[in-house]
Scaffold this active site. Structure first.
Site, mmCIF file in Angstrom:
data_model
loop_
_atom_site.group_PDB
_atom_site.id
_atom_site.type_symbol
_atom_site.label_atom_id
_atom_site.label_comp_id
_atom_site.label_asym_id
_atom_site.label_seq_id
_atom_site.Cartn_x
_atom_site.Cartn_y
_atom_site.Cartn_z
ATOM 1 N N GLY A 26 34.625 2.718 -27.311
ATOM 2 C CA GLY A 26 35.340 3.634 -28.203
ATOM 3 C C GLY A 26 36.477 4.374 -27.523
ATOM 4 N N GLU B 158 37.514 9.717 -28.611
ATOM 5 C CA GLU B 158 37.256 11.036 -28.035
ATOM 6 C C GLU B 158 37.690 11.194 -26.587
ATOM 7 O OE1 GLU B 158 33.383 12.706 -29.974
ATOM 8 O OE2 GLU B 158 33.474 10.572 -30.371
HETATM 9 MO MO1 MOS Z 1 33.281 12.986 -33.256
HETATM 10 S S1 MOS Z 1 32.905 14.876 -32.457
HETATM 11 O O1 MOS Z 1 31.798 12.239 -32.874
HETATM 12 O O2 MOS Z 1 33.747 13.079 -34.847
#
Ligand code: MOS
Length: 773
Positions: free
Chosen positions: A736, A739
């Site tokens: 991913g 983040e």
């Molecule tokens: Mo994110 S804080 O897992 O939308």
């Protein structure tokens, strides 16, 4: 309850296919042919396929759906932190022009308490708070009335006319009072937040060099471009909810619990979401809107004002963190201690798990990690982009920089000297880890060799210039619950449908690319439909794992589609009698793997079988691969800042991130995601801070004018690069990217500021008052 258990429960009650974990992980255990494919659609910088409808204003968001006879809602918020409503006078509001209903605890329909995020009531622990069922107040800003009117303006005006008095109880609204009331060991989604190996305190004292410091991070509020909004209608016994959501299936399931109706009676739709960072989940507004619509007998739109988002949607929790590092003179870490406190609430304990970076980044001999919690009587906090890693990496990576200075070792060299070869806390091998390469590539592009190790050594006019770096890290997750439906039409078009989310990151674009590649179809022949709880799967857009969940489901569905096509292939067909493993996609059809000229188009396959379409639905194999490998993304963040000699103003002048996130699926969208995380990191470093009146626990600046976020002039050119080395143990080889950009960035900025002016700021945000003089 574990997150995995919660997903399975939601799936079962929504009657969606969720596969049970089995020892045979199915397609997930076989290498993905897409992983090494280099010259096709995967990785290509395809522009967002929904870009046109967005710029033309045709993409409809939650507050843009309308129903005939619809009413508009406005909320009234409590002005005390804890206590009871004494007198409540709604007469003037009810008599105001256009007002049709004032709903309070006195007339609201009976409803079950709001399930805590994705779990059945009680399962996640904590007291369950009822929504508008009694006169009790639990935080300053709690909604105490809903006013429905013919227009938004009339509803807003009506809300100002509700008169309320309170019997206030004493409330804990400050850090010190919370600590005095008591601290307990914290857990995150059911997992305890402690780890101990060896004798870290002893090793720290014995180490020849050490740093031992306290770092603080404030509360943050969610500020997506689109405020939270909902448009709801009861249609017979069905509840239709247009929501701004990153968890449509979970919200449908939760609302069914609240209203004690069958899960099949709730449909949550969110085809487009205007940004979401962990906060676009179930809060009170969906419940209040549905309850008010029920009471009024009319559809309702409840579009939260910006103030409304601040009052009822929780954000990032405040933390106080101790990081202590004990090292040999050559930089080797003997002791790594990362402990501290996160403020939480009694109704839901979701501390910032700030020890997560320390769990996987450095190979220290003795490690001690722990998060404690203390409760305040305030709005519950929640997920916010990289909960844990964002603030934890600020503390840890600042401390590493402090140690580098003490040892007179280059901060990159110090990090690489302690580079972990296995996960230091669970001892699992990393699936792939190329942090060293990220540092080397990033340092060379950034020009790190021009950095002066001594602070204050560079000045341009009235600006002191400095450079800093820090490590970014975020784990790979894939939750169970991914499922997809594929529809192949007689014209050779394919549609994939999945209850996932498009919040601006390009979900539909990326998965159209991948599906087109898997089926050897042009992109124009493929459509990806997401954003509705009635679609297959229980996928959450969170934990940077939506693409992995979708990708695994799409792969399973594609294999099932091929198997069904082979069943349709007649005896005279060039594909007669072949097994799945013997065929592959080519030029809009299937061919023999070992004899590609033996080929039949999808349209011919359907036509010969007399079918107008073929529909398959498949669930992703459970994510067992995570049990064998430690899977983490890493990155190296580089920053150059100027600190004004006169005012102390800090300005980020250059920012570069070099990331190791496995295979990059769309270069253009990935650059945007990673850059946006880094921009949020600038905000975290220099601006963002929710300010409370400690006497009342009330947010003092519930608006975008006074809560500071980075704007264009705060954001310099940001360079984003990546290793692009596939992770063989994930779907598509990808990890991913949603983040990781925010992690490490605040520390890189703080470290650059120290290098510029010699002031070490350990409490965010780093505002000019902390640097002046
Ligand atoms: Mo994110 S804080 O897992 O939308």
């Amino acid at each position: 309850m574990s997150l995995i258990g919660a997903v399975q429960e939601v799936g079962q009650s929504l009657r969606k296919k969720i596969v049970e974990p089995t020892p045979d992980a199915g397609s997930a255990s076989r290498p993905d042919p897409l992983m090494e494919q280099r010259d096709g659609l995967v990785g290509a910088p395809i522009a967002r396929i929904d870009g046109a409808v967005k710029v033309q204003g045709q993409a409809r968001f939650a507050a843009e759906f309308s129903f005939d006879d619809m009413l508009y809602g406005a909320l009234v918020f409590s002005t005390i932190a804890r206590g009871r409503i004494d007198q409540l006078d709604t007469a003037a509001a009810a008599a105001a022009p256009g007002v049709r209903l004032v709903m309070t605890h006195q007339n609201a329909p009976r409803m079950a308490p709001l399930p805590v995020f994705m779990s059945a009531p009680k399962a996640a622990g904590g007291e369950q708070l009822a929504v508008l069922q009694d006169r009790f107040i639990h935080w300053n800003g709690q909604p105490i009335a809903v006013v429905l009117a013919d227009s938004q303006e009339q509803a807003d005006h009506g809300a100002t006319l509700v008169r309320v008095s309170y019997l206030a109880d004493s409330a804990v609204t400050s850090l010190n009072d919370a600590i005095a009331r008591g601290c307990t060991a914290g857990a995150f989604m059911g997992t305890p937040l402690t780890f101990d190996r060896g004798d870290a305190e002893g090793a720290l004292v014995a180490a020849p060099c050490r740093v031992d410091a306290v770092y603080q991070t404030p509360c943050h509020n969610h500020n997506a471009i689109e405020p939270h909004a909902v448009t709801v209608a009861w249609q017979g016994k069905q509840l239709l909810v247009h929501d701004a959501s990153q968890g449509v299936s979970h919200t449908a399931w939760s609302l069914a619990h609240v209203f004690a109706i069958d899960e099949q009676q709730v449909q949550v739709s969110a085809p487009f979401v205007g940004g979401a960072f962990g906060g676009k989940t179930l809060w009170r507004h969906q419940v209040l809107a549905a309850a008010a619509a029920k009471l009024a007998g009319r559809p309702v739109r409840l579009n939260l004002s910006r103030q409304g988002v601040y009052r009822i949607v929780g954000g990032r929790a405040r933390t106080v963190q101790r990081v202590a590092l004990g090292a040999q003179a050559d930089g080797h870490f003997d002791a790594l201690i990362h402990t501290g406190l996160s403020l939480t609430t009694a109704s839901r304990s979701m501390p910032e798990p700030f020890i997560l970076p320390a769990r996987c980044t450095y190979a220290a001999s003795h490690i001690k990690l722990g998060v404690h919690t203390a409760n305040v009587d305030m709005l519950a906090n929640t997920f916010m982009r990289a909960p844990g890693e964002a603030v934890g990496s600020f503390a840890l990576e600042s401390a590493v920089d402090e140690l580098a200075l003490l040892l007179a070792i280059d901060p990159i060299a110090l990090r690489l000297r302690n580079e972990a070869t296995r996960n230091p806390t669970d001892n699992k091998p990393f699936s792939t880890r190329h942090l060293r390469q990220a540092y080397e590539d990033g340092a060379s592009r950034f020009g790190w060799q021009r950095r002066q190790p001594q602070p204050g050594a560079r000045q341009q006019g009235e600006w002191r210039i400095g450079m800093g770096c820090a490590t970014a890290t975020y784990p790979y997750y894939r939750l169970p619950g991914g499922a997809a439906r594929l529809t192949l039409s007689a014209e050779g078009r394919v549609r994939v449908e999945i209850a996932a989310h498009e919040m601006g990151m390009g979900t539909a674009t990326v998965h159209s690319q991948i599906l087109a590649e898997r089926l050897a179809l042009p992109l124009s022949q493929v459509a990806c439909i997401v954003g509705d709880s009635s679609l297959p799967g229980v996928v959450l857009a969170g934990g940077s794992q939506q693409s992995a969940a979708i990708g695994a489901a799409v792969r399973a569905a594609q294999e099932q589609l091929f198997a069904e096509l082979l069943k349709l292939a007649g005896r005279a067909s060039p594909l007669a009698g072949l097994q799945l493993a013997e065929v592959q996609a080519r030029d809009g059809g299937l061919c023999r793997r070992d004899a590609p000229q033996q080929w039949l188009s999808y349209t011919d396959l359907l036509a010969q079988a007399g079918r107008t379409q073929l529909v398959v639905e498949a669930s992703a194999a459970p994510p067992l691969e995570t049990q064998h490998w430690s899977k983490h993304s890493f990155g190296a963040i580089f920053c150059e800042v100027g600190v004004n000699c006169i005012s102390g103003e800090p300005r980020v002048q250059r920012l570069l991130g070099c990331f190791d996130c496995g295979r990059i699926l769309n270069a253009s969208l990935a650059r945007s995601q990673l850059r946006s995380g880094m921009i949020m990191g600038i905000g975290m470093a220099l601006m963002e801070e929710t300010l409370f009146d400690e006497r009342t626990g009330r947010i003092m600046h519930a608006n975008l004018a006074d809560y500071h976020l980075p704007v264009q002039m705060d954001v310099p050119e940001i360079d984003v690069m990546w290793t692009d080395i596939a992770d063989p143990h994930t779907p598509m080889g990808a990890r991913g990217i949603g983040e990781i950009g925010i992690t490490g960035t605040a520390a890189a900025i703080a470290n650059a500021i120290y290098n510029a002016c010699g002031v070490r700021v350990r409490d965010l945000p780093i505002t000019l008052d902390k640097l002046a003089g």
